[in-house]
Write an enzyme that holds these catalytic residues in place. Structure first.
Site, PDB file in Angstrom:
ATOM      1  N   CYS A 271     -13.019   9.730   1.114  1.00  0.00           N
ATOM      2  CA  CYS A 271     -13.890  10.506   0.226  1.00  0.00           C
ATOM      3  C   CYS A 271     -13.091  11.340  -0.762  1.00  0.00           C
ATOM      4  O   CYS A 271     -13.571  12.377  -1.239  1.00  0.00           O
ATOM      5  CB  CYS A 271     -14.791  11.417   1.044  1.00  0.00           C
ATOM      6  SG  CYS A 271     -16.041  10.521   1.950  1.00  0.00           S
ATOM      7  N   LYS A 273      -9.799  12.654  -0.345  1.00  0.00           N
ATOM      8  CA  LYS A 273      -8.840  13.656   0.155  1.00  0.00           C
ATOM      9  C   LYS A 273      -7.439  13.362  -0.386  1.00  0.00           C
ATOM     10  O   LYS A 273      -6.804  14.236  -0.973  1.00  0.00           O
ATOM     11  CB  LYS A 273      -8.864  13.639   1.686  1.00  0.00           C
ATOM     12  CG  LYS A 273      -8.017  14.720   2.311  1.00  0.00           C
ATOM     13  CD  LYS A 273      -8.601  15.242   3.625  1.00  0.00           C
ATOM     14  CE  LYS A 273      -8.854  14.164   4.651  1.00  0.00           C
ATOM     15  NZ  LYS A 273      -7.627  13.605   5.225  1.00  0.00           N
ATOM     16  N   THR A 274      -6.986  12.123  -0.185  1.00  0.00           N
ATOM     17  CA  THR A 274      -5.634  11.782  -0.664  1.00  0.00           C
ATOM     18  C   THR A 274      -5.575  11.884  -2.191  1.00  0.00           C
ATOM     19  O   THR A 274      -4.616  12.428  -2.745  1.00  0.00           O
ATOM     20  CB  THR A 274      -5.234  10.367  -0.209  1.00  0.00           C
ATOM     21  OG1 THR A 274      -5.372  10.306   1.201  1.00  0.00           O
ATOM     22  CG2 THR A 274      -3.796  10.042  -0.576  1.00  0.00           C
ATOM     23  N   ASN A 384     -10.678  -1.377   3.848  1.00  0.00           N
ATOM     24  CA  ASN A 384      -9.954  -0.278   4.501  1.00  0.00           C
ATOM     25  C   ASN A 384      -8.475  -0.611   4.660  1.00  0.00           C
ATOM     26  O   ASN A 384      -7.791  -0.055   5.512  1.00  0.00           O
ATOM     27  CB  ASN A 384     -10.606   0.011   5.865  1.00  0.00           C
ATOM     28  CG  ASN A 384     -10.084   1.281   6.514  1.00  0.00           C
ATOM     29  OD1 ASN A 384      -9.784   2.256   5.818  1.00  0.00           O
ATOM     30  ND2 ASN A 384      -9.942   1.279   7.834  1.00  0.00           N
ATOM     31  N   ALA A 385      -7.965  -1.554   3.849  1.00  0.00           N
ATOM     32  CA  ALA A 385      -6.530  -1.904   3.915  1.00  0.00           C
ATOM     33  C   ALA A 385      -5.706  -0.673   3.545  1.00  0.00           C
ATOM     34  O   ALA A 385      -6.171   0.207   2.813  1.00  0.00           O
ATOM     35  CB  ALA A 385      -6.243  -3.047   2.957  1.00  0.00           C
TER      36      ALA A 385
HETATM   37 MN    MN Z   1      -8.120  11.090   7.875  1.00  0.00          MN
END
Ligand code: MN
Ligand code: OXD
Length: 620
Positions: A271, A273-274, A384-385
């Site tokens: 969502c 964050k990174t 989700n790779a």
């Molecule tokens: Mn996490």
């Protein structure tokens, strides 16, 4: 030592004896008896030992070399591509209640079951014994962690993601305060993938600060120090009055101001964050898990418990994520997982260039139109790779990333995937209102967990998947943590996913504007508009920031669409959240008070202004 020399060589045994720690030896003896590996190798912090793991992952085909020096690919099995929430349980003693939303199992029964599954699970295989340090070394934040695993991919990932800890264990001097993790990938197929995923279990034993994980390889399930240690640390933090959060830690650098202001931010998986921690012009300390403790000066201090990133690769492209993209396309040690490989080159969804129509991926040989064992069309790379990389390899690594005292935190950010309710950025009315905002965080589910995508779920502090203490206790401790500080962090909500007619109202880089506005608020440099949901930015300030930072004309219409307070939607959200909290026990009073007050403020505004959605200009 009880273990036979043909399994644990003299040289390996000496590495254990040198630690002078009875508990470490007892654990290794016990789990070698149970799992029955044919060989045990002890890995210290030496380059030679660490290289052994790297090579082993290639020898046993858990990873393969790619054309770029240092790059490897690892595949997880078709049904092992995300965190398994159903089979992850907290083991609790009979009579103890946690929360309706936490998956639990009676402790004795759970231990029996997982021990039975683990009986002989490493037959014919090599058990690696690894030592790490969660958090910076030699610091009050440090937690030593022991990992036993038969997966060299797991052990290799941990080298990239975590600080080494053999020397840290030596300093323990027979103390038994450390976390430990026993992992086995279980029976493997010809692609070295776990076969028995139906017997996948991830059982968290808080009493002994240990986790058992079996029949899986996906790192969110298998790598002990990541999401498994997060659960143990949440329990520990709640007993010891500090916070363990699903948060990034970053430095925000306003242009021309020669200062850095540190933020932490909690967002459910996938969502933003990174990508927030990676906004150009800022510095990153960590992108996933933070320990936060009170400092001597009455402020909150945070560290990253990791030193690497296990990041979602989808949509990493030169425009939106230039720093990561550069790191992923130049020589260095890194592991890709579950993407497409063709002639030694990596390809993933949303990379900004063409993807070949055939190659190898998590389903084996892949070609366009291929159907998986479940009958669904297989994408070239999994949604989700991931990539696994060291933060120190990035151009934007913060110089304080390893500081033993951590960095002072000026703001906590909370953000979810919310297409129709929250504004892009909003400051809480107070610390306790901020805890309330975090406690009401909702998000639409993503590919980071198994199950249906796009379902709206409550995730207090983005930590719901990892909670191992009652929800009421968790938010109560959170409130107390800030109340005990002289200068608690400011709290902001963010939302990057607001849509109108199916289209996002903001661009990827708009995050930078919100960060700079929040940073300015910390230093009292921007005024705000008080609304029933909190303080929102003024149009004039955003207009200047958009122009100056992104060279973009920010119109009044843009502002109005993004920052209108959608009163009806907010009221619906309060009802949804309240319903879930009502089923919980011992929710602290302040939470109910905030629900009532927020509802009241929204209703009054709706009555006074006669609208369900109110323009920000009407509040100023
Ligand atoms: Mn996490
Ligand atoms: C992660 C997650 O991988 O939260 O960080 O799933």
């Amino acid at each position: 030592m009880e273990i036979k020399e043909n399994i644990l060589s003299k040289e390996n045994a000496e590495k254990l004896i040198a630690l002078n720690n009875k508990k470490v030896i007892d654990i290794i003896e016990k789990y070698s008896r149970l799992c029955k590996p044919s060989k045990i190798t002890v890995i210290t912090d030496s380059d030679e030992d660490i290289n052994y793991v790297r090579e082993l992952a290639l020898d046993n085909k858990e990873e393969e070399k790619l054309a770029m020096p240092g790059h490897t690919i690892h595949y997880d099995g078709y049904y092992d591509q995300a965190r398994d929430k159903v089979n992850t349980c907290v083991l609790i003693k009979e009579g103890i209640k946690l929360s309706k939303v936490i998956n639990t199992k009676e402790r004795e029964e759970g231990l029996k079951e997982v021990h039975e599954i683990m009986d002989g699970v490493m037959s014919g295989r090599e058990m690696l014994v690894r030592f790490f340090c969660l958090g910076p070394k030699n610091s009050k934040f440090s937690i030593p962690a022991l990992q036993l695993t038969d997966s060299s991919y797991v052990a290799h990932s941990e080298d990239i993601l975590f600080r080494t800890g053999y020397e840290q264990f030596r300093k323990l001097k027979n103390k038994d305060e450390f976390f430990y993790f026993v992992h086995s990938a279980g029976r493997l197929d010809e692609r070295s993938n776990s076969i028995d995923t139906d017997k996948r279990r991830i059982y968290i034993d808080l009493d002994e600060e240990r986790v058992f994980s079996v029949n899986n390889q996906y790192a969110g399930n298998s790598v002990g120090l990541k999401k498994l240690a997060l659960r143990l640390a949440i329990s520990k933090a709640n007993k010891e009055d500090w916070l363990c959060e699903h948060m990034f830690v970053m430095g925000v650098h306003p242009e021309g101001k020669n200062r850095v202001t540190f933020f932490t931010g909690a967002y459910p998986s996938a969502c933003g964050k990174t990508s927030t921690a990676m906004v150009p012009g800022q510095t990153v300390i960590g992108d996933d898990i933070a320990y936060i403790r009170p400092g001597e000066d009455g402020r909150a201090y945070a560290v990253n418990i990791e030193q690497g990133i296990f990041g979602i690769i989808r949509d990493v492209n030169p425009e939106d994520d230039p720093i990561i993209y550069k790191a992923l396309t130049s020589p260095r040690e890194l592991i890709f997982s579950n993407i497409l490989i063709k002639e030694g080159k990596p390809y993933w969804l949303g990379m900004g260039s063409e993807i070949p129509e055939s190659g190898e991926n998590f389903s084996g040989e892949w070609f366009k139109g291929k159907k998986g064992p479940d009958g669904n069309e297989v994408q070239p790379a999994h949604k989700n790779a991931r990539y696994t990389i060291r933060i120190s390899d990035l151009d934007n690594a913060d110089p304080k990333a390893d500081s033993a005292v951590g960095v002072p935190v000026s703001a906590f950010l909370y953000g979810g995937r919310d297409s129709d309710t929250s504004v892009p950025v909003c400051e809480s009315l107070s610390w306790s209102h901020g805890v309330f905002i975090g406690a009401c965080l909702e998000s639409e589910t993503t590919a980071a967990t198994l199950g249906k995508e796009g379902v709206r779920k409550l995730s207090p502090m983005a930590n719901m998947d990892f909670l191992v203490v009652p929800l009421g206790l968790y938010i109560k401790n959170h409130l107390k943590f800030g109340e005990d500080l002289d200068c608690p962090p400011k709290v902001f909500s963010t939302n990057y996913f607001l849509k109108e007619n199916g289209k996002y109202l903001n661009g990827m880089l708009d995050k930078k504007i919100w960060l700079l506005w929040m940073e300015g608020r910390v230093h009292d440099e921007f005024d705000s508009i008080e609304t029933p949901i909190g303080h929102i930015p003024k149009y004039e300030d955003l207009k200047v920031l958009f122009k100056h930072v992104l060279g973009k004309e920010y119109t009044k219409e843009d502002y109005e669409k993004q920052f209108s307070v959608r009163i009806k939607k907010f009221l619906e959200k309060l009802d949804r959240v309240e319903k879930i909290y009502k089923e919980e026990e011992q929710i602290p009073e302040f939470f109910h008070e905030h629900i009532e007050q927020q509802r009241q403020r929204l209703k009054e505004a709706m009555k006074k202004l006669g609208k369900e959605t109110v323009s920000p200009f009407e509040f100023s």
